[in-house]
Structures are given as C-alpha cells and as structure tokens.
Design a protein around this motif. Sequence first.
Motif, PDB file in Angstrom:
ATOM      1  N   ASN A  31      41.413 -17.377  15.955  1.00 55.84           N
ATOM      2  CA  ASN A  31      42.660 -17.780  16.650  1.00 55.84           C
ATOM      3  C   ASN A  31      42.172 -17.173  18.090  1.00 55.84           C
ATOM      4  OD1 ASN A  31      44.245 -18.364  14.480  1.00 55.84           O
ATOM      5  ND2 ASN A  31      44.918 -16.173  14.104  1.00 55.84           N
ATOM      6  N   ASN A  32      41.302 -16.403  18.372  1.00 54.71           N
ATOM      7  CA  ASN A  32      40.881 -15.770  19.551  1.00 54.71           C
ATOM      8  C   ASN A  32      39.718 -15.642  19.676  1.00 54.71           C
ATOM      9  OD1 ASN A  32      40.797 -14.650  22.102  1.00 54.71           O
ATOM     10  ND2 ASN A  32      41.863 -12.804  21.750  1.00 54.71           N
ATOM     11  N   PRO A  33      38.388 -16.316  20.185  1.00 53.57           N
ATOM     12  CA  PRO A  33      37.157 -15.960  20.107  1.00 53.57           C
ATOM     13  C   PRO A  33      36.924 -14.872  20.931  1.00 53.57           C
ATOM     14  CG  PRO A  33      37.628 -18.429  20.600  1.00 53.57           C
ATOM     15  CD  PRO A  33      38.894 -17.791  20.691  1.00 53.57           C
ATOM     16  N   ASN A  34      37.868 -14.303  21.796  1.00 57.43           N
ATOM     17  CA  ASN A  34      37.539 -13.205  22.511  1.00 57.43           C
ATOM     18  C   ASN A  34      38.050 -11.714  22.074  1.00 57.43           C
ATOM     19  OD1 ASN A  34      36.237 -14.684  24.563  1.00 57.43           O
ATOM     20  ND2 ASN A  34      38.357 -15.154  25.858  1.00 57.43           N
ATOM     21  N   ASP A  35      38.285 -11.598  20.597  1.00 57.58           N
ATOM     22  CA  ASP A  35      38.915 -10.482  19.971  1.00 57.58           C
ATOM     23  C   ASP A  35      38.200  -9.512  19.825  1.00 57.58           C
ATOM     24  OD1 ASP A  35      40.225  -8.908  18.292  1.00 57.58           O
ATOM     25  OD2 ASP A  35      41.424 -10.424  17.446  1.00 57.58           O
ATOM     26  N   GLY A  36      37.823  -8.834  20.944  1.00 55.03           N
ATOM     27  CA  GLY A  36      36.755  -7.740  20.796  1.00 55.03           C
ATOM     28  C   GLY A  36      36.902  -6.790  19.650  1.00 55.03           C
ATOM     29  N   GLU A  37      38.125  -6.637  18.973  1.00 53.23           N
ATOM     30  CA  GLU A  37      38.257  -5.684  17.952  1.00 53.23           C
ATOM     31  C   GLU A  37      37.820  -6.350  16.698  1.00 53.23           C
ATOM     32  OE1 GLU A  37      41.861  -3.345  15.214  1.00 53.23           O
ATOM     33  OE2 GLU A  37      42.587  -4.201  17.201  1.00 53.23           O
ATOM     34  N   ALA A  38      38.143  -7.681  16.382  1.00 60.21           N
ATOM     35  CA  ALA A  38      37.773  -8.484  15.254  1.00 60.21           C
ATOM     36  C   ALA A  38      36.093  -8.295  15.329  1.00 60.21           C
ATOM     37  CB  ALA A  38      38.035  -9.778  15.391  1.00 60.21           C
ATOM     38  N   PHE A  39      35.395  -8.454  16.400  1.00 59.75           N
ATOM     39  CA  PHE A  39      34.070  -8.290  16.501  1.00 59.75           C
ATOM     40  C   PHE A  39      33.685  -6.982  15.946  1.00 59.75           C
ATOM     41  CE2 PHE A  39      34.047 -12.120  19.123  1.00 59.75           C
ATOM     42  CZ  PHE A  39      33.102 -12.889  18.174  1.00 59.75           C
ATOM     43  N   GLY A  40      34.407  -5.805  16.552  1.00 62.45           N
ATOM     44  CA  GLY A  40      34.210  -4.538  16.034  1.00 62.45           C
ATOM     45  C   GLY A  40      34.337  -4.245  14.539  1.00 62.45           C
ATOM     46  N   ILE A  41      35.135  -4.920  13.998  1.00 64.70           N
ATOM     47  CA  ILE A  41      35.384  -4.837  12.450  1.00 64.70           C
ATOM     48  C   ILE A  41      34.147  -5.198  11.594  1.00 64.70           C
ATOM     49  CG2 ILE A  41      36.796  -5.863  10.548  1.00 64.70           C
ATOM     50  CD1 ILE A  41      39.248  -5.525  12.431  1.00 64.70           C
ATOM     51  N   LEU A  42      33.714  -6.470  12.095  1.00 60.90           N
ATOM     52  CA  LEU A  42      32.384  -7.265  11.522  1.00 60.90           C
ATOM     53  C   LEU A  42      31.307  -6.118  11.913  1.00 60.90           C
ATOM     54  CD1 LEU A  42      32.761 -10.816  12.647  1.00 60.90           C
ATOM     55  CD2 LEU A  42      33.131  -9.785  10.377  1.00 60.90           C
ATOM     56  N   GLY A  43      31.244  -5.462  12.973  1.00 58.87           N
ATOM     57  CA  GLY A  43      30.213  -4.613  13.345  1.00 58.87           C
ATOM     58  C   GLY A  43      30.054  -3.310  12.355  1.00 58.87           C
ATOM     59  N   ILE A  44      31.356  -2.768  12.014  1.00 58.34           N
ATOM     60  CA  ILE A  44      31.484  -1.820  10.919  1.00 58.34           C
ATOM     61  C   ILE A  44      31.060  -2.119   9.500  1.00 58.34           C
ATOM     62  CG2 ILE A  44      33.242  -0.193   9.978  1.00 58.34           C
ATOM     63  CD1 ILE A  44      34.850  -0.200  12.523  1.00 58.34           C
ATOM     64  N   ILE A  45      31.389  -3.370   9.355  1.00 61.38           N
ATOM     65  CA  ILE A  45      30.990  -4.093   7.951  1.00 61.38           C
ATOM     66  C   ILE A  45      29.399  -3.867   7.804  1.00 61.38           C
ATOM     67  CG2 ILE A  45      30.858  -5.794   6.273  1.00 61.38           C
ATOM     68  CD1 ILE A  45      33.715  -6.614   7.650  1.00 61.38           C
ATOM     69  N   HIS A  46      28.709  -4.590   8.692  1.00 58.40           N
ATOM     70  CA  HIS A  46      27.444  -4.306   8.960  1.00 58.40           C
ATOM     71  C   HIS A  46      26.741  -2.936   8.725  1.00 58.40           C
ATOM     72  CE1 HIS A  46      27.090  -8.710   9.114  1.00 58.40           C
ATOM     73  NE2 HIS A  46      27.718  -9.034   9.900  1.00 58.40           N
ATOM     74  N   LYS A  47      27.066  -2.320   9.698  1.00 57.87           N
ATOM     75  CA  LYS A  47      26.927  -0.873   9.799  1.00 57.87           C
ATOM     76  C   LYS A  47      26.697  -0.082   8.454  1.00 57.87           C
ATOM     77  CE  LYS A  47      27.469   3.481  11.941  1.00 57.87           C
ATOM     78  NZ  LYS A  47      28.450   4.444  12.165  1.00 57.87           N
ATOM     79  N   GLU A  48      27.887  -0.424   7.784  1.00 54.13           N
ATOM     80  CA  GLU A  48      28.116   0.506   6.483  1.00 54.13           C
ATOM     81  C   GLU A  48      27.378  -0.037   5.596  1.00 54.13           C
ATOM     82  OE1 GLU A  48      29.723   3.352   6.148  1.00 54.13           O
ATOM     83  OE2 GLU A  48      30.262   3.301   8.374  1.00 54.13           O
ATOM     84  N   ARG A  49      27.025  -1.394   5.578  1.00 50.26           N
ATOM     85  CA  ARG A  49      26.029  -1.844   4.605  1.00 50.26           C
ATOM     86  C   ARG A  49      24.533  -1.908   5.097  1.00 50.26           C
ATOM     87  NH1 ARG A  49      28.534  -7.783   2.947  1.00 50.26           N
ATOM     88  NH2 ARG A  49      26.653  -7.859   2.008  1.00 50.26           N
ATOM     89  N   GLY A  50      24.229  -1.037   5.994  1.00 54.09           N
ATOM     90  CA  GLY A  50      22.823  -0.963   6.476  1.00 54.09           C
ATOM     91  C   GLY A  50      22.389  -2.214   7.049  1.00 54.09           C
ATOM     92  N   GLU A  51      23.022  -3.193   7.655  1.00 51.12           N
ATOM     93  CA  GLU A  51      22.684  -4.254   8.228  1.00 51.12           C
ATOM     94  C   GLU A  51      22.560  -3.969   9.931  1.00 51.12           C
ATOM     95  OE1 GLU A  51      24.502  -6.994   4.722  1.00 51.12           O
ATOM     96  OE2 GLU A  51      25.565  -6.955   6.621  1.00 51.12           O
ATOM     97  N   LYS A  52      21.625  -3.279  10.340  1.00 50.71           N
ATOM     98  CA  LYS A  52      21.687  -2.580  11.634  1.00 50.71           C
ATOM     99  C   LYS A  52      21.629  -3.803  12.658  1.00 50.71           C
ATOM    100  CE  LYS A  52      19.500   1.765  10.063  1.00 50.71           C
ATOM    101  NZ  LYS A  52      18.620   2.471  10.369  1.00 50.71           N
ATOM    102  N   GLN A  53      20.803  -4.839  12.624  1.00 50.82           N
ATOM    103  CA  GLN A  53      20.554  -5.642  13.636  1.00 50.82           C
ATOM    104  C   GLN A  53      22.106  -6.409  13.893  1.00 50.82           C
ATOM    105  OE1 GLN A  53      18.189  -5.868  15.798  1.00 50.82           O
ATOM    106  NE2 GLN A  53      19.473  -7.010  17.137  1.00 50.82           N
ATOM    107  N   GLN A  54      22.645  -7.088  12.531  1.00 53.26           N
ATOM    108  CA  GLN A  54      23.814  -7.674  12.594  1.00 53.26           C
ATOM    109  C   GLN A  54      24.919  -6.788  13.428  1.00 53.26           C
ATOM    110  OE1 GLN A  54      21.808  -7.591  10.098  1.00 53.26           O
ATOM    111  NE2 GLN A  54      21.973  -9.281   8.708  1.00 53.26           N
ATOM    112  N   ALA A  55      24.964  -5.474  13.047  1.00 55.42           N
ATOM    113  CA  ALA A  55      25.926  -4.523  13.488  1.00 55.42           C
ATOM    114  C   ALA A  55      25.708  -4.527  14.964  1.00 55.42           C
ATOM    115  CB  ALA A  55      25.657  -3.131  12.700  1.00 55.42           C
ATOM    116  N   ILE A  56      24.557  -4.473  15.669  1.00 58.62           N
ATOM    117  CA  ILE A  56      24.293  -4.343  16.730  1.00 58.62           C
ATOM    118  C   ILE A  56      24.850  -5.306  17.602  1.00 58.62           C
ATOM    119  CG2 ILE A  56      22.581  -4.355  18.628  1.00 58.62           C
ATOM    120  CD1 ILE A  56      20.946  -2.612  16.772  1.00 58.62           C
TER     121      ILE A  56
END
Length: 476
Positions: A424-449
């Motif tokens: 809906n909004n490609p500039n939704d920073g919080e949505a990218f932050g949510i994806l970052g949290i998912i990757h971080k918790e799963r140990g997927e460091k590069q994707q999280a960064i």
Amino acid sequence: MSSTQGTDLKARLFQQECHFTWALNKNDVDLKDLLNRLEEQLSLDFGKEAGAARTRSCMGFVKFLQGSNTEALSNFEKSVELIKAHRNDSDKLLVVAYGDLASLYHYMGHFAECEMYLNKLRKIKEKYPSVPYAEVLGEKGWTFLKFSLKYYEWAKECFKKALELEPENAEWNSGLAIALYRTEFVEQGCAPETSDAVNQLRRAIATNPDDDVLKVLLALRLAVFKKYSEAESLVEQALERSPEHPHVFRYVGMYLGKAGSLDRAIALLKRALEKVSNKAFIHHQLGLCYKQKIMKLKQAGSHQTEGAEIKRAQKQCIYHLEMAIGLKTGFILAMAELALQYGVNRDISRAKEMFRNAFQAAKEKKDNYQAVHVFYAEFQQYVMRCEPAAIKHYIECLKINPNQFEGKKSAKSLRKIAERRIGNNPNDGEAFGILGIIHKERGEKQQAIECFEKALTYVDNEEYLSDLCELRLSLQ
C-alpha cells in the motif's frame, strides 16, 4: 537418633533414584488433574503388573505432595506388591519403590523403617553393581512424561539411555516415541522420513504390534505430512481392534478434527466424555472442533440456516472451553482460546478478563506464555481491529522463541502485515522495521540489516538504529 545418624540417612537418601530425588516441582503441574490421569491409567493397566506398579508409585508421590502420607504409603506398598507378583527377578524394578518408601518414612520420622529400605537398596546395588539400570531410567522417563510438559526433554534423554542398555525393550521404545511426538516441531515441506517422531513411532509399533494408541499417534503425525492414505489405514486398524480404549478414540477424534471430518470427530469425542476421567482435554478438543466448524460454515456462505448453525456452533465452542477450564484450573491454552472466542462473540469485557487470567496463569506457571501472546495478538488484530497492539504482541511472542510453533506463527502474521503495508505504501518505514525484527530474531543478520537500513530512510526510530548497530558489530 543422633544428629550424625540423621545426616548420614539424608546423605544416603539423596543418592537414591526415586520420585523424591528427581526434582519434580508440584508448581509445574495441576496435582488434581495429574491424579485423575493416573487413576484413568490404572484402569488401563489392569492385568499389567509392571505398568500398574509404575502408576502406583507416581500416585503415591502425588498423594505425598497433596499432604496425604497414609495414602502415599499405601500406594508405594502396592507398587512393591505388584512388582514382586510380576517377576521373580524383580530387584532392579524395586529400586524406585524402595527409594520412595525410604524417603517417605524419613519424612514421617520413622527412621528405623527408612534405614531398612536403604539397606534393601544397598543389597540390590551389591548384587547388580553396574548402574544405571534400564528399569530405573525407564520409570524415570515415564514419570517425567506424565508429570509436566516442562520435563519432556528429560524424558527423552531417560528413554534414550534406557534403550542404549536394552535396544529392543518395548516400553522404552514406546516412551521415546511418545516423547518425540510431543516435542517435535515439523518444518513445512519436510518429508516424514526426516521426522524422528515418525521413525521412532514405527520402531515402537514394531516392538508393540498390539499398541493401538501408538498407531493413532503415528496417523496424527503422518497427517501433518499429508500422508492421509496410510494415516486412515492406521486409524481404521486402531478403531477396529480397540473400539473402547479411551486413548484410542480420544486421539482418533483429534485426527478426524485435523482431517476435516468434524461431525465424526465431535461424535467420537462426545462418546469419549462418557469413558474417560480426563474430561478437560476432551472438552478442549471439542471446543477446537466447533471452532473449525464455525470457520467452515463462514466460508460456505451467509444463508439464514448457516447463520443459525454458526450461532449454535459458537455456543457449543464456548460451552466446551468453559467446561475445560472449570475441570482443570490453570488450563492456559483453553483459557486463551476461550478469551479469543468471547471476543469473536463480542463479549469484550469477559474476553479481556479471561486474557488477564491466562497471562497471570502463564506467568505463575512459567508455561505457555508465548501461546497467550499469540492468542492476544489475534484478538487485537481480528476482534479489536487494533493493528499496533497486535504487532506488539506478535513481536513479544516471536522474541520468546522464534523456533517454536507460536514463534513461527507470529513471524508469518507479522510478515503478512508488513508486506500488505509495503504494498500500500512502499515508503512505510515501520513495515520494513517489522521485517527487520523477523530476520533478526531468526538469526538472518544480513537480511535484517538491509530491512533496518530501509526502515531508517523513512522513519527515525532509536530501536531500529540500535538493532542495526548491534547487527553490524556482530558481523565485523
């Protein structure tokens, strides 16, 4: 008795293998519910002295925890009688029962009797100096399996060690199969051949060809892998051979519910209510079946007849969940499910109160806290339509353990929310932050960064920045 003698007795007691030395915490279990399950098991152990002896020992310890030393003593003594009736060479089987009796007599202040049983144990160890005994490891494993889900990993280790000593033993193979079934998480897309639970259940059935409960458990696990043909065959065999066994039709009811045969499942589970003492479990399963029925009816359409049927199913769903928590206090999963169903039924105040109770019970028991978070997140997302609160609790759930079923479920829900918002909004920073949290918790460091970097181009968020710095440092 002198203080030196008393100290010596205590030291000898701590060295024994019995319920009193296995670190069993009464706060980890509903003792009344456990006793009901043991009494049900005792009726199934009829004619099986070894199984009945084990159940009696466990019942004795529960009676002790409830403060009834006389009943505890009676159960421990019956355990000894059953073991001696079962086998002439019963010494190794007596180790746990004698340890329990020695411990109980010491607790009651009967030191001469305590010492008598400790001497009996000393003679057994002199006769069989090679320890541990498979018989003791097996009984320990079954106790952990019955007592609390917190001890399932310990149960697995006990059965594995027992099988190292006696690889073909039917009881230890069954115990390990059940422990694996209860603890294994199945990754999506995996084949049944990769499942330790499936492989061990097959081995257990080979050593226990008459155990129809194992066949239904295997059917339940095969259904997860969509191997319905073999699963159906196993279910039919079990029902044909053991149509009155309470555990068989309890698990068959679960299987039918998962397979979508809801009316058959409901009928079978209602029949189970007449047969079993552990009715809370059956009521919970019935509640889940009616929940599935509601979902199917809603998918079918909104005709007037279906609307009336949905209301009946909702009423039955709530009734059975209320019965479950009424029969088993602290039944956390049923409490969380009931809270969600109250919400679906627009009884918001009761829903919130039940969620408070579920969170409190989970906190006190240190159990199912993750599950309550995911239920509450769904309540916020689908009932209250409050996405920020839903996101918060999905993240809380994910952080507790991303590899558990609830953690994976939360990650899936968070990803759906984030991807919808980015669509809906490609500039939704919080949505990218949510994806970052998912990757971080799963140990997927590069994707999280990468996700946190995108998030920070659109929003100023200290938490995302902190996570990003931490991840960059960890990769240096």
